[in-house]
Scaffold this active site. Structure first.
Site: not given
Ligand code: PLP
Length: 377
Positions: A149, A177, A197-199, A321
């Protein structure tokens, strides 16, 4: 505002919003026998197909979850329980994994599992060789993310899966990701589960899925009404699932046809050369075409994020920070970066609604911000 923080979350795509409309107000539990229930059930099954297409799976099971965090927990706990029944008590993953994986691993450690962190190379990839000594009959689960990420570095999923599977262990891939950003061939990844994850690809927040080979015996986290084959009991969030399906279909189309946003990262990095004393993190490794992680040596990323925000641009930093000063991210430190460099790293992530015009504004503003006194360490 100009938004370059797609790895944090994406705007809901119009196709998803439209598709969800009818399902928000109409009742209809997918488990009900009547026609509204049947309609919801048919809609869910259509989405399972759209998710399979997005991840390049032919016959996989698709189990709906509330998102990536739940998918990671479901897989890690489920496979750990499976392994324990065979006398396996070790879990292995890289230190760059998302807190969702790290958190589930900490819970398993408290239950008595041995937790091993694989080494991460300075280019951002998990070191496959560092995992080899831990792949034996004690290994229950190996977890590896598809793409990181923070850096966008694509991980050697298949190579790690081959090592673990040769010893009979289960492999979970956090695909959150990479999904929707690179073409995928689920079957050739050789993993036992894959969370998305859809979002992160234009769908709504609070919905995701775990994709698994057909017939997988993943144990549920909780018990209930037997939905999702008993693996994830609880009434499905039909409207959110339908929104995810529409976003998946749109992401598949963009991957097939090529979207102009897939070219922005390279243009950005080419023009960044005007700024002195910077390093692009993970440049030597395969990366998502939509993520650029840049170390602005001698500056403070949280101050840069703040300065860009004040100028109407959203990005993310590699540090937070706290009262005692900047706290660098563990992920960046595990690449061997100094705390100063880790605290000087800013992430720019692009997506389907990003434009060349917005990129020009970002570059112009960034040149000014990187040179300003307010962001210097
Ligand atoms: N795994 C990774 C690599 C992510 O970047 C994220 C969200 O930033 C997640 C898991 C968690 O996903 P969710 O926000 O749908 O719980």
């Amino acid at each position: 505002m100009i938004y370059f923080d797609y790895n944090a979350t994406t705007p809901l795509c119009p196709e998803a919003l439209r598709a969800m409309g009818g399902f928000v107000s109409r009742p209809g539990n997918p488990s009900s026998q009547h026609q509204w229930g049947r309609k919801a059930r048919v809609a869910l099954d259509l989405v399972r197909g759209q998710i399979r297409t997005l991840v390049g799976a032919t016959k996989a099971e698709v189990v709906f979850t509330s998102g990536g965090t739940e998918g990671d927990h479901l897989a890690l706990h489920g496979w750990a329980a499976h392994g324990l029944a065979e006398g396996r008590s070790r879990i292995v993953f890289g230190k760059i994994e998302h807190p969702a994986i790290l958190g589930a691993a900490r819970q398993l450690e408290a239950q008595g599992f041995e937790v091993v962190f694989a080494r991460v190379l300075s280019n951002g990839e998990v070191d496959v060789e560092s995992v080899r000594p831990y792949c034996d009959e004690k290994l229950a689960v190996l977890a590896v993310m598809l793409a990181n990420n923070e850096t966008g570095v694509i991980q050697p999923v298949r190579a790690l899966a081959e090592l673990a599977k040769a010893k009979g262990a289960m492999v979970h891939c956090d695909g959150v990701q990479g999904t929707g950003k690179i073409p995928l061939h689920f079957d050739s990844l050789m993993v036992d589960s894959f969370a998305l994850s859809a979002h992160k690809f234009g769908g709504p927040k609070g919905i995701g899925a775990v994709v698994m080979p057909k017939g997988s015996a993943l144990k549920p986290l909780w018990s209930g009404g037997g939905q999702e084959g008993g693996i994830r009991p609880g009434s499905e969030a039909t409207a959110l699932v339908v929104g995810m399906g529409a976003a998946a279909q749109e992401a598949s189309r963009q991957l097939d046809e090529g979207g102009s946003h897939f070219e922005l990262r390279d243009a950005f990095e080419e023009e960044l050369k005007e700024i002195p004393n910077i390093t692009i993190v993970g440049k030597e490794a395969p990366r998502l075409p939509t993520t650029s992680s840049v170390c602005f040596h001698g500056r403070l990323s949280y101050k840069m994020v703040e300065a860009l925000d004040q100028r109407g641009i959203c990005v993310s930093g590699g540090s937070a920070c706290h009262s005692g000063g900047p706290v660098p991210s563990d992920g960046m430190l595990s690449l061997g970066m100094s705390p100063e460099d880790a605290s000087a790293t800013v992430r720019f992530s692009f997506g389907s609604q990003s434009t060349r015009e917005e990129l020009d504004v970002l570059l112009k503003t960034l040149i000014e911000v990187a040179a300003s006194r307010e962001v210097q360490r």
